[in-house]
Motif scaffolding. Structure first.
Motif, PDB file in Angstrom:
ATOM      1  N   SER A  37     -27.559 -18.302   6.800  1.00  0.00           N
ATOM      2  CA  SER A  37     -28.000 -16.911   6.947  1.00  0.00           C
ATOM      3  C   SER A  37     -27.440 -16.036   5.825  1.00  0.00           C
ATOM      4  O   SER A  37     -27.936 -14.946   5.589  1.00  0.00           O
ATOM      5  CB  SER A  37     -27.636 -16.340   8.321  1.00  0.00           C
ATOM      6  N   ALA A  38     -26.434 -16.518   5.122  1.00  0.00           N
ATOM      7  CA  ALA A  38     -25.849 -15.746   4.013  1.00  0.00           C
ATOM      8  C   ALA A  38     -26.908 -15.510   2.933  1.00  0.00           C
ATOM      9  O   ALA A  38     -27.809 -16.330   2.763  1.00  0.00           O
ATOM     10  CB  ALA A  38     -24.687 -16.521   3.416  1.00  0.00           C
ATOM     11  N   SER A  39     -26.791 -14.368   2.224  1.00  0.00           N
ATOM     12  CA  SER A  39     -27.805 -14.090   1.207  1.00  0.00           C
ATOM     13  C   SER A  39     -27.554 -14.899  -0.075  1.00  0.00           C
ATOM     14  O   SER A  39     -28.439 -15.140  -0.854  1.00  0.00           O
ATOM     15  CB  SER A  39     -27.873 -12.595   0.902  1.00  0.00           C
ATOM     16  N   GLU A  40     -26.326 -15.320  -0.280  1.00  0.00           N
ATOM     17  CA  GLU A  40     -26.029 -16.146  -1.452  1.00  0.00           C
ATOM     18  C   GLU A  40     -25.136 -17.294  -1.035  1.00  0.00           C
ATOM     19  O   GLU A  40     -24.358 -17.171  -0.102  1.00  0.00           O
ATOM     20  CB  GLU A  40     -25.268 -15.328  -2.501  1.00  0.00           C
ATOM     21  N   ASP A  41     -25.274 -18.402  -1.698  1.00  0.00           N
ATOM     22  CA  ASP A  41     -24.422 -19.529  -1.358  1.00  0.00           C
ATOM     23  C   ASP A  41     -23.955 -20.217  -2.622  1.00  0.00           C
ATOM     24  O   ASP A  41     -24.752 -20.636  -3.450  1.00  0.00           O
ATOM     25  CB  ASP A  41     -25.192 -20.514  -0.477  1.00  0.00           C
ATOM     26  N   ALA A  42     -22.638 -20.332  -2.747  1.00  0.00           N
ATOM     27  CA  ALA A  42     -22.062 -20.889  -3.970  1.00  0.00           C
ATOM     28  C   ALA A  42     -22.439 -22.351  -4.164  1.00  0.00           C
ATOM     29  O   ALA A  42     -22.449 -22.860  -5.271  1.00  0.00           O
ATOM     30  CB  ALA A  42     -20.553 -20.733  -3.921  1.00  0.00           C
ATOM     31  N   HIS A  43     -22.766 -23.041  -3.081  1.00  0.00           N
ATOM     32  CA  HIS A  43     -23.031 -24.487  -3.200  1.00  0.00           C
ATOM     33  C   HIS A  43     -24.514 -24.815  -3.287  1.00  0.00           C
ATOM     34  O   HIS A  43     -24.899 -25.971  -3.167  1.00  0.00           O
ATOM     35  CB  HIS A  43     -22.386 -25.224  -2.027  1.00  0.00           C
ATOM     36  N   GLY A  44     -25.332 -23.806  -3.465  1.00  0.00           N
ATOM     37  CA  GLY A  44     -26.745 -24.060  -3.724  1.00  0.00           C
ATOM     38  C   GLY A  44     -27.583 -24.422  -2.515  1.00  0.00           C
ATOM     39  O   GLY A  44     -28.732 -24.830  -2.675  1.00  0.00           O
ATOM     40  N   ALA A  45     -27.052 -24.282  -1.286  1.00  0.00           N
ATOM     41  CA  ALA A  45     -27.870 -24.575  -0.091  1.00  0.00           C
ATOM     42  C   ALA A  45     -28.925 -23.481   0.071  1.00  0.00           C
ATOM     43  O   ALA A  45     -28.761 -22.368  -0.420  1.00  0.00           O
ATOM     44  CB  ALA A  45     -26.980 -24.627   1.142  1.00  0.00           C
ATOM     45  N   VAL A  46     -30.006 -23.818   0.758  1.00  0.00           N
ATOM     46  CA  VAL A  46     -31.076 -22.835   0.966  1.00  0.00           C
ATOM     47  C   VAL A  46     -30.590 -21.744   1.919  1.00  0.00           C
ATOM     48  O   VAL A  46     -29.958 -22.025   2.938  1.00  0.00           O
ATOM     49  CB  VAL A  46     -32.321 -23.521   1.588  1.00  0.00           C
ATOM     50  N   THR A  47     -30.888 -20.500   1.570  1.00  0.00           N
ATOM     51  CA  THR A  47     -30.502 -19.373   2.424  1.00  0.00           C
ATOM     52  C   THR A  47     -31.762 -18.694   2.958  1.00  0.00           C
ATOM     53  O   THR A  47     -32.859 -18.879   2.429  1.00  0.00           O
ATOM     54  CB  THR A  47     -29.676 -18.329   1.657  1.00  0.00           C
ATOM     55  N   ALA A  48     -31.542 -17.852   3.994  1.00  0.00           N
ATOM     56  CA  ALA A  48     -32.668 -17.104   4.570  1.00  0.00           C
ATOM     57  C   ALA A  48     -33.280 -16.186   3.505  1.00  0.00           C
ATOM     58  O   ALA A  48     -34.499 -16.016   3.452  1.00  0.00           O
ATOM     59  CB  ALA A  48     -32.177 -16.293   5.763  1.00  0.00           C
TER      60      ALA A  48
END
Ligand code: URA
Length: 242
Positions: free
Chosen positions: A74-85
């Protein structure tokens, strides 16, 4: 006041480069006069901006209802490149820079609000505003009256954190299969892994979790996992307890 190219880009007409080209091509008018300078200042609340004779309505904020699928952050950004909402809505709403109003774990599903309105996010998630969130969960063991009472009194999590009083009830039978334990939990705060940790403190375990409702607004049943739509004005307003 806002620059014309920023206004057009913010309303999703194109990138700053693309809207610059549109302006040069003469299809952009401000108060019926073809715009020559994409850097001109316009009054976003008063001026009439058209692209190819179509009026561009100024919409500073966007409020999206998503049925978040499991596996998406649900986070808008992810340091590990996972898909976000936010990635899911990027093509349509990337220019707004939306963030989630409250979190759902990666393996959780259901109603997630994405918006660029920071005040609104605060009102949805702040425990003081008492906006209820309703979760459907499948839990490992059948719940007891003592569990219901403990939720009502306020669960104390494993690390000593005190939760506000919450409602726990058995979910209607048609929401789950025979042999499963379906429950509904209503809370108006959003501590990290809160519902899962509340059940852990009762020696039970959440096997599946889906948020069904925020405030008075239910997740639109027609939205399949991963689908989204803008909330209506009434939905957006009714969620907030002013
Ligand atoms: N509580 C949880 O434990 N997880 C969620 O995703 C939401 C509430």
């Amino acid at each position: 006041m806002i620059r014309l190219d920023r206004f057009l880009a913010n309303m999703g007409i194109g990138t700053r480069k693309e809207v610059k080209k549109l302006v040069s091509s003469g299809v952009v008018t401000v108060n019926n006069i073809p715009a020559k300078d994409c850097g001109m200042q316009i009054d976003e609340n008063k001026d009439c901006v058209c692209v190819a004779n179509e009026k561009i309505e100024y919409k500073p904020f966007v409020y999206i209802m998503m049925n978040k699928p499991a596996g998406v952050l649900s986070a808008s950004e992810d340091a590990h490149g996972a898909v976000t909402a936010a990635d899911i809505v990027f093509d349509e709403y990337g220019h707004y820079g939306v963030s989630p109003a409250g979190r759902l774990d990666k393996d959780s599903e259901g109603f997630l609000i994405l918006t660029n309105d920071g005040d609104y996010i605060h009102k949805v998630i702040s425990p003081n505003k008492k906006v209820d969130k309703v979760y459907f969960c499948l839990v490992e063991k059948e719940i007891t009256l003592a569990d219901i009472e403990a939720f009502k009194d306020g669960i104390i999590l494993g690390d000593g954190t005190e939760c506000l009083p919450a409602a726990l009830e058995r979910a209607p039978k048609e929401m789950y299969e025979d042999g499963e334990n379906g429950v509904l939990v209503t809370i108006h705060e959003g501590k990290f892994h809160q519902v899962k940790r509340m059940f852990l403190s009762r020696n039970n375990k959440v096997l599946y979790l889906k948020r069904l409702k925020i405030g008075e607004v239910e997740l639109d049943e027609s939205l399949k996992a991963g689908e989204y739509r803008e909330m209506t004005f009434e939905e957006k307003e009714s969620i907030i307890n002013e």
